[in-house]
Design a protein around this motif. Structure first.
Motif, mmCIF file in Angstrom:
data_model
loop_
_atom_site.group_PDB
_atom_site.id
_atom_site.type_symbol
_atom_site.label_atom_id
_atom_site.label_comp_id
_atom_site.label_asym_id
_atom_site.label_seq_id
_atom_site.Cartn_x
_atom_site.Cartn_y
_atom_site.Cartn_z
ATOM 1 N N UNK A 44 0.830 -1.212 0.000
ATOM 2 C CA UNK A 44 0.000 0.000 0.000
ATOM 3 C C UNK A 44 0.865 1.262 0.000
ATOM 4 N N UNK A 45 1.934 1.228 0.779
ATOM 5 C CA UNK A 45 2.835 2.373 0.854
ATOM 6 C C UNK A 45 3.533 2.603 -0.490
ATOM 7 N N UNK A 46 3.934 1.516 -1.134
ATOM 8 C CA UNK A 46 4.573 1.616 -2.448
ATOM 9 C C UNK A 46 3.618 2.221 -3.473
ATOM 10 N N UNK A 47 2.333 1.850 -3.378
ATOM 11 C CA UNK A 47 1.345 2.408 -4.293
ATOM 12 C C UNK A 47 1.143 3.895 -4.079
ATOM 13 N N UNK A 48 1.235 4.338 -2.798
ATOM 14 C CA UNK A 48 1.107 5.767 -2.501
ATOM 15 C C UNK A 48 2.320 6.552 -2.995
ATOM 16 N N UNK A 49 3.491 5.949 -2.905
ATOM 17 C CA UNK A 49 4.713 6.631 -3.343
ATOM 18 C C UNK A 49 4.811 6.700 -4.869
ATOM 19 N N UNK A 50 4.135 5.789 -5.555
ATOM 20 C CA UNK A 50 4.176 5.757 -7.021
ATOM 21 C C UNK A 50 2.759 5.684 -7.578
ATOM 22 N N UNK A 51 1.971 6.752 -7.436
ATOM 23 C CA UNK A 51 0.571 6.718 -7.884
ATOM 24 C C UNK A 51 0.424 6.540 -9.400
ATOM 25 N N UNK A 52 1.481 6.849 -10.176
ATOM 26 C CA UNK A 52 1.385 6.708 -11.627
ATOM 27 C C UNK A 52 1.205 5.252 -12.052
ATOM 28 N N UNK A 54 -0.896 3.259 -10.893
ATOM 29 C CA UNK A 54 -2.312 2.901 -10.885
ATOM 30 C C UNK A 54 -2.948 3.043 -12.254
ATOM 31 N N UNK A 55 -2.347 3.830 -13.126
ATOM 32 C CA UNK A 55 -2.865 3.998 -14.478
ATOM 33 C C UNK A 55 -2.488 2.838 -15.387
ATOM 34 N N UNK A 56 -1.583 1.987 -14.922
ATOM 35 C CA UNK A 56 -1.138 0.861 -15.733
ATOM 36 C C UNK A 56 -1.982 -0.380 -15.432
ATOM 37 N N UNK A 57 -2.001 -1.270 -16.404
ATOM 38 C CA UNK A 57 -2.773 -2.503 -16.253
ATOM 39 C C UNK A 57 -2.068 -3.434 -15.267
ATOM 40 N N UNK A 58 -2.859 -4.076 -14.398
ATOM 41 C CA UNK A 58 -2.337 -5.022 -13.405
ATOM 42 C C UNK A 58 -1.260 -4.383 -12.518
ATOM 43 N N UNK A 59 -1.561 -3.155 -12.061
ATOM 44 C CA UNK A 59 -0.540 -2.450 -11.284
ATOM 45 C C UNK A 59 -0.246 -3.145 -9.948
ATOM 46 N N UNK A 60 -1.246 -3.823 -9.371
ATOM 47 C CA UNK A 60 -1.012 -4.565 -8.117
ATOM 48 C C UNK A 60 0.005 -5.680 -8.331
ATOM 49 N N UNK A 61 -0.123 -6.347 -9.470
ATOM 50 C CA UNK A 61 0.824 -7.414 -9.788
ATOM 51 C C UNK A 61 2.242 -6.852 -9.877
ATOM 52 N N UNK A 62 2.376 -5.694 -10.483
ATOM 53 C CA UNK A 62 3.693 -5.068 -10.624
ATOM 54 C C UNK A 62 4.263 -4.679 -9.264
ATOM 55 N N UNK A 63 3.394 -4.209 -8.373
ATOM 56 C CA UNK A 63 3.878 -3.835 -7.044
ATOM 57 C C UNK A 63 4.432 -5.043 -6.294
ATOM 58 N N UNK A 64 3.749 -6.180 -6.399
ATOM 59 C CA UNK A 64 4.244 -7.392 -5.733
ATOM 60 C C UNK A 64 5.554 -7.857 -6.365
ATOM 61 N N UNK A 65 5.670 -7.738 -7.669
ATOM 62 C CA UNK A 65 6.942 -8.074 -8.324
ATOM 63 C C UNK A 65 8.058 -7.170 -7.832
ATOM 64 N N UNK A 66 7.749 -5.877 -7.707
ATOM 65 C CA UNK A 66 8.755 -4.930 -7.234
ATOM 66 C C UNK A 66 9.147 -5.213 -5.790
ATOM 67 N N UNK A 67 8.168 -5.611 -4.981
ATOM 68 C CA UNK A 67 8.465 -5.954 -3.585
ATOM 69 C C UNK A 67 9.462 -7.105 -3.518
ATOM 70 N N UNK A 68 9.259 -8.098 -4.371
ATOM 71 C CA UNK A 68 10.153 -9.262 -4.367
ATOM 72 C C UNK A 68 11.541 -8.873 -4.865
ATOM 73 N N UNK A 69 11.595 -7.965 -5.820
ATOM 74 C CA UNK A 69 12.897 -7.491 -6.315
ATOM 75 C C UNK A 69 13.610 -6.688 -5.228
#
Length: 218
Positions: A44-52, A54-69
């Motif tokens: 949730x914090x990552x999504x707030x820091x990078x609100x842009x 949210x305009x992309x498709x499957x942005x939640x999936x990308x956030x989880x990928x970024x968390x793992x990276x």
């Protein structure tokens, strides 16, 4: 004084050092339920820091990928999406194949090639002839823009014949100005001008015959 070069390496600098530290702290939590809860909060914090994102498709999936990276592929949490492997991230994308134009005809562009293929597929008739003439006109415009010089129609006809591998041929007409599409366009334009001129002309005054008869009686 501590310099950034002496601090822990940031796997994804765009998220900043605070999120990187939170991920490191999450990895140290012994209880898995607490790790899962903390991972959700970090997402949730990552999504707030990078609100842009949210305009992309499957942005939640990308956030989880970024968390793992950010965790350097070492984080034991229950993710709603499969984590990417290092091999998948290191894999280079396939090289894009660009359309190859014959000879020195690159300035005509890919769209001209697609139109030529479409014209070849059409059966003989007015539609095919009109499309061929549209292609030739657009080729002439592209040639003049790229080469900054006037080009004669016979050169365009020769290029069209070569690009279509002799399947499209306009050598039967003298110039594009004598093609059917040229005459059709100009006739429509002239008709529209005539209609416009007629509309702009003042209406003629009509005389009432009854009034004239009344005057004659007097």
């Amino acid at each position: 004084m501590e310099y950034n070069t002496q601090k822990t390496h940031l796997n994804m600098p765009e998220y900043g050092r605070i999120i990187q530290q939170l991920v490191e702290r999450c990895k140290e939590v012994s209880d898995k339920d607490e790790r899962n809860e903390m991972a959700m909060a970090i997402i949730d914090f990552m999504g707030q820091r990078n609100p842009q994102l949210r305009d992309e498709e499957n942005y939640k999936h990308k956030l989880w990928d970024h968390l793992y990276i950010l965790a350097n592929h070492d984080l034991d949490v229950d993710s709603p999406y499969p984590f990417p492997t290092k091999e998948e991230l290191a894999e280079k994308p396939k090289r894009m194949e660009y359309p190859k134009l014959q000879g020195d005809f690159k300035f005509y562009g890919k769209s001209i090639l697609q139109l030529i293929e479409k014209a070849i597929e059409l059966e003989a008739g007015d539609e095919k002839e009109s499309l061929i003439e549209v292609i030739a006109n657009n080729m002439k415009k592209s040639y003049n823009v790229y080469n900054k010089e006037h080009v004669t129609d016979d050169v365009i006809f020769r290029h069209l014949k070569e690009l279509s591998q002799n399947r499209l041929d306009l050598t039967g007409i003298e110039s594009l100005e004598k093609s059917k599409i040229y005459y059709a366009t100009n006739n429509n334009r002239n008709n529209n001008n005539k209609n416009t001129n007629n509309k702009n002309q003042p209406a003629k005054r009509r005389y009432n015959n009854n009034n004239n008869n009344h005057k004659n009686r007097r």
